[in-house]
Scaffold this motif. Structure first.
Motif, PDB file in Angstrom:
ATOM      1  N   VAL A  70       0.918  -0.998   0.011  1.00 14.41           N
ATOM      2  CA  VAL A  70      -0.099  -0.050   0.021  1.00 14.41           C
ATOM      3  C   VAL A  70       0.957   1.255  -0.079  1.00 14.41           C
ATOM      4  O   VAL A  70       1.343   1.516   0.922  1.00 14.41           O
ATOM      5  N   PRO A  71       1.137   2.178  -1.262  1.00 14.66           N
ATOM      6  CA  PRO A  71       1.702   3.097  -1.328  1.00 14.66           C
ATOM      7  C   PRO A  71       1.035   4.404  -0.598  1.00 14.66           C
ATOM      8  O   PRO A  71      -0.444   4.315  -0.353  1.00 14.66           O
ATOM      9  N   GLY A  72       1.345   5.484  -0.217  1.00 19.95           N
ATOM     10  CA  GLY A  72       0.976   6.528   0.208  1.00 19.95           C
ATOM     11  C   GLY A  72       0.032   7.317  -0.536  1.00 19.95           C
ATOM     12  O   GLY A  72       0.200   7.103  -1.889  1.00 19.95           O
ATOM     13  N   GLY A  73      -0.754   8.311  -0.279  1.00 17.61           N
ATOM     14  CA  GLY A  73      -1.397   9.198  -1.003  1.00 17.61           C
ATOM     15  C   GLY A  73      -2.500   9.996  -0.094  1.00 17.61           C
ATOM     16  O   GLY A  73      -2.733   9.379   1.106  1.00 17.61           O
ATOM     17  N   HIS A  74      -2.986  10.919  -0.680  1.00 15.83           N
ATOM     18  CA  HIS A  74      -3.988  11.916   0.166  1.00 15.83           C
ATOM     19  C   HIS A  74      -5.248  11.177   0.491  1.00 15.83           C
ATOM     20  O   HIS A  74      -5.879  11.326   1.244  1.00 15.83           O
ATOM     21  N   LEU A  75      -5.498  10.221  -0.221  1.00 14.84           N
ATOM     22  CA  LEU A  75      -6.697   9.230   0.017  1.00 14.84           C
ATOM     23  C   LEU A  75      -6.890   8.926   1.511  1.00 14.84           C
ATOM     24  O   LEU A  75      -7.790   8.987   1.806  1.00 14.84           O
ATOM     25  N   TRP A  76      -5.724   8.435   2.001  1.00  9.70           N
ATOM     26  CA  TRP A  76      -5.632   7.867   3.208  1.00  9.70           C
ATOM     27  C   TRP A  76      -5.852   9.061   4.211  1.00  9.70           C
ATOM     28  O   TRP A  76      -6.493   8.738   5.375  1.00  9.70           O
ATOM     29  N   LEU A  77      -5.110  10.357   4.139  1.00  6.87           N
ATOM     30  CA  LEU A  77      -5.381  11.358   4.881  1.00  6.87           C
ATOM     31  C   LEU A  77      -6.663  12.054   5.084  1.00  6.87           C
ATOM     32  O   LEU A  77      -7.236  12.612   5.927  1.00  6.87           O
ATOM     33  N   ARG A  78      -7.580  11.540   4.010  1.00  8.13           N
ATOM     34  CA  ARG A  78      -8.985  11.973   3.956  1.00  8.13           C
ATOM     35  C   ARG A  78     -10.031  10.993   4.542  1.00  8.13           C
ATOM     36  O   ARG A  78     -11.043  11.251   4.310  1.00  8.13           O
ATOM     37  N   GLY A  79      -9.391  10.009   4.978  1.00  6.39           N
ATOM     38  CA  GLY A  79     -10.203   9.003   5.647  1.00  6.39           C
ATOM     39  C   GLY A  79     -10.914   8.088   4.743  1.00  6.39           C
ATOM     40  O   GLY A  79     -11.969   7.328   5.247  1.00  6.39           O
ATOM     41  N   GLU A  80     -10.660   8.066   3.636  1.00  6.39           N
ATOM     42  CA  GLU A  80     -11.186   7.215   2.564  1.00  6.39           C
ATOM     43  C   GLU A  80     -10.520   5.736   2.499  1.00  6.39           C
ATOM     44  O   GLU A  80      -9.745   5.424   3.217  1.00  6.39           O
ATOM     45  N   GLY A  81     -11.180   5.013   1.590  1.00  6.95           N
ATOM     46  CA  GLY A  81     -10.339   3.600   1.255  1.00  6.95           C
ATOM     47  C   GLY A  81     -10.941   2.532   2.090  1.00  6.95           C
ATOM     48  O   GLY A  81     -10.129   1.595   2.406  1.00  6.95           O
ATOM     49  N   ALA A  82     -12.278   2.704   2.664  1.00  6.90           N
ATOM     50  CA  ALA A  82     -12.583   1.722   3.694  1.00  6.90           C
ATOM     51  C   ALA A  82     -12.538   0.215   2.950  1.00  6.90           C
ATOM     52  O   ALA A  82     -12.354  -0.629   3.837  1.00  6.90           O
ATOM     53  N   ALA A  83     -12.943   0.155   1.861  1.00  7.14           N
ATOM     54  CA  ALA A  83     -12.586  -1.135   1.098  1.00  7.14           C
ATOM     55  C   ALA A  83     -11.484  -1.919   1.329  1.00  7.14           C
ATOM     56  O   ALA A  83     -11.296  -3.070   1.486  1.00  7.14           O
ATOM     57  N   ALA A  84     -10.396  -1.017   1.162  1.00  5.83           N
ATOM     58  CA  ALA A  84      -8.845  -1.348   1.242  1.00  5.83           C
ATOM     59  C   ALA A  84      -8.641  -1.877   2.807  1.00  5.83           C
ATOM     60  O   ALA A  84      -7.952  -2.755   2.911  1.00  5.83           O
ATOM     61  N   VAL A  85      -9.152  -1.066   3.608  1.00 10.32           N
ATOM     62  CA  VAL A  85      -8.741  -1.440   5.076  1.00 10.32           C
ATOM     63  C   VAL A  85      -9.543  -3.048   5.207  1.00 10.32           C
ATOM     64  O   VAL A  85      -8.655  -3.519   5.890  1.00 10.32           O
ATOM     65  N   GLU A  86     -10.584  -3.131   4.946  1.00 11.62           N
ATOM     66  CA  GLU A  86     -10.988  -4.641   5.089  1.00 11.62           C
ATOM     67  C   GLU A  86     -10.254  -5.644   4.599  1.00 11.62           C
ATOM     68  O   GLU A  86     -10.131  -6.665   4.913  1.00 11.62           O
ATOM     69  N   ARG A  87     -10.025  -5.078   3.262  1.00  9.67           N
ATOM     70  CA  ARG A  87      -8.931  -6.216   2.479  1.00  9.67           C
ATOM     71  C   ARG A  87      -7.881  -6.448   3.153  1.00  9.67           C
ATOM     72  O   ARG A  87      -7.333  -7.608   3.090  1.00  9.67           O
ATOM     73  N   LEU A  88      -7.298  -5.460   3.687  1.00 10.37           N
ATOM     74  CA  LEU A  88      -6.027  -5.672   4.340  1.00 10.37           C
ATOM     75  C   LEU A  88      -6.162  -6.599   5.585  1.00 10.37           C
ATOM     76  O   LEU A  88      -5.258  -7.409   5.788  1.00 10.37           O
ATOM     77  N   ARG A  89      -7.084  -6.304   6.282  1.00  9.08           N
ATOM     78  CA  ARG A  89      -7.233  -7.210   7.362  1.00  9.08           C
ATOM     79  C   ARG A  89      -7.432  -8.597   6.933  1.00  9.08           C
ATOM     80  O   ARG A  89      -7.030  -9.514   7.920  1.00  9.08           O
ATOM     81  N   GLU A  90      -8.340  -8.887   5.940  1.00  4.66           N
ATOM     82  CA  GLU A  90      -8.405 -10.293   5.424  1.00  4.66           C
ATOM     83  C   GLU A  90      -7.227 -10.996   4.814  1.00  4.66           C
ATOM     84  O   GLU A  90      -7.064 -12.181   5.075  1.00  4.66           O
ATOM     85  N   ALA A  91      -6.480 -10.135   4.088  1.00  3.19           N
ATOM     86  CA  ALA A  91      -5.442 -10.624   3.679  1.00  3.19           C
ATOM     87  C   ALA A  91      -4.236 -10.938   4.675  1.00  3.19           C
ATOM     88  O   ALA A  91      -3.706 -12.195   4.556  1.00  3.19           O
TER      89      ALA A  91
END
Length: 204
Positions: A70-91
């Motif tokens: 997972v590279p950096g980007g402003h997406l994460w600082l805006r609190g977005e990307g919930a689908a990736a958060v769940e997928r990280l937990r599953e992976a």
């Protein structure tokens, strides 16, 4: 068979942060690199590169995933990307290493993956602002990258250190060659076996 390193791409992702690591992943020819998007729509990186994702997050094959980057980007600082958060937990639960650099460490914190492992990031306060983050005691401010229990984290200043931990996790090269690689890319110090060559010749 776990043979694929997945890397998440999205509009504004910091394209350079994982590039060195991914080049070394592909060099031996044993691992596949697959780009994941929130959809299959093309994205534009922070550096202006247009990237067509190979697959979506929903299509990530858990039985083939050895690592999710997972590279950096402003997406994460805006609190977005919930689908990736769940997928990280599953992976991670399925046995894949999860690897975040720069603000890409934030979704790992949101997934609860940093609470019990040694980790680092840009600065402790960035993670302390994440709701439910409970890893303050495990934060190591003295390193540019950390690797513990299937979780790799790195500062935005630590792309070479990040690559070294990816290389180590995938057991690329011998321990001696890995250290030679790090000294070459971090400090332009040539290995003993290439006396008379230039750093540019060795890196090629």
């Amino acid at each position: 068979m776990r043979d694929t390193v997945y890397v998440l791409v999205f509009d504004g992702f910091a394209d350079w942060q994982a590039a060195l690591a991914l080049c070394e992943v592909r060099r031996p020819g044993e691992w596949q690199v697959c780009t994941l998007g929130f959809s299959r729509a093309p994205v534009i990186s922070m550096g202006g590169l247009t990237v067509q994702p190979d697959a979506t997050l929903a299509e990530l094959a858990m039985d083939r995933a050895v690592m999710l980057v997972v590279p950096g980007g402003h997406l994460w600082l805006r609190g977005e990307g919930a689908a990736a958060v769940e997928r990280l937990r599953e992976a991670h639960a399925a046995g894949a290493t999860v690897a975040g650099i720069d603000s890409g460490v934030v979704p790992l914190a949101r997934a609860g993956l940093l609470d019990g492992v040694r980790h680092t990031g840009n600065w402790a306060g960035q993670l302390s602002a994440v709701p439910d983050y409970a890893g303050e005691d495990q934060y190591d401010a003295e390193v540019l990258a950390a690797n513990d229990a299937g979780v790799i984290t790195a500062s935005h200043l630590g792309s070479v250190e990040f690559a070294r931990e990816v290389i180590r996790t995938l057991d690329l090269y011998s321990p001696t060659d890995r250290e030679d690689w790090f000294r070459l890319f971090k400090h332009a110090r040539l290995p003993a076996w290439c006396a008379g060559a230039s750093p540019v010749e060795v890196a090629a």
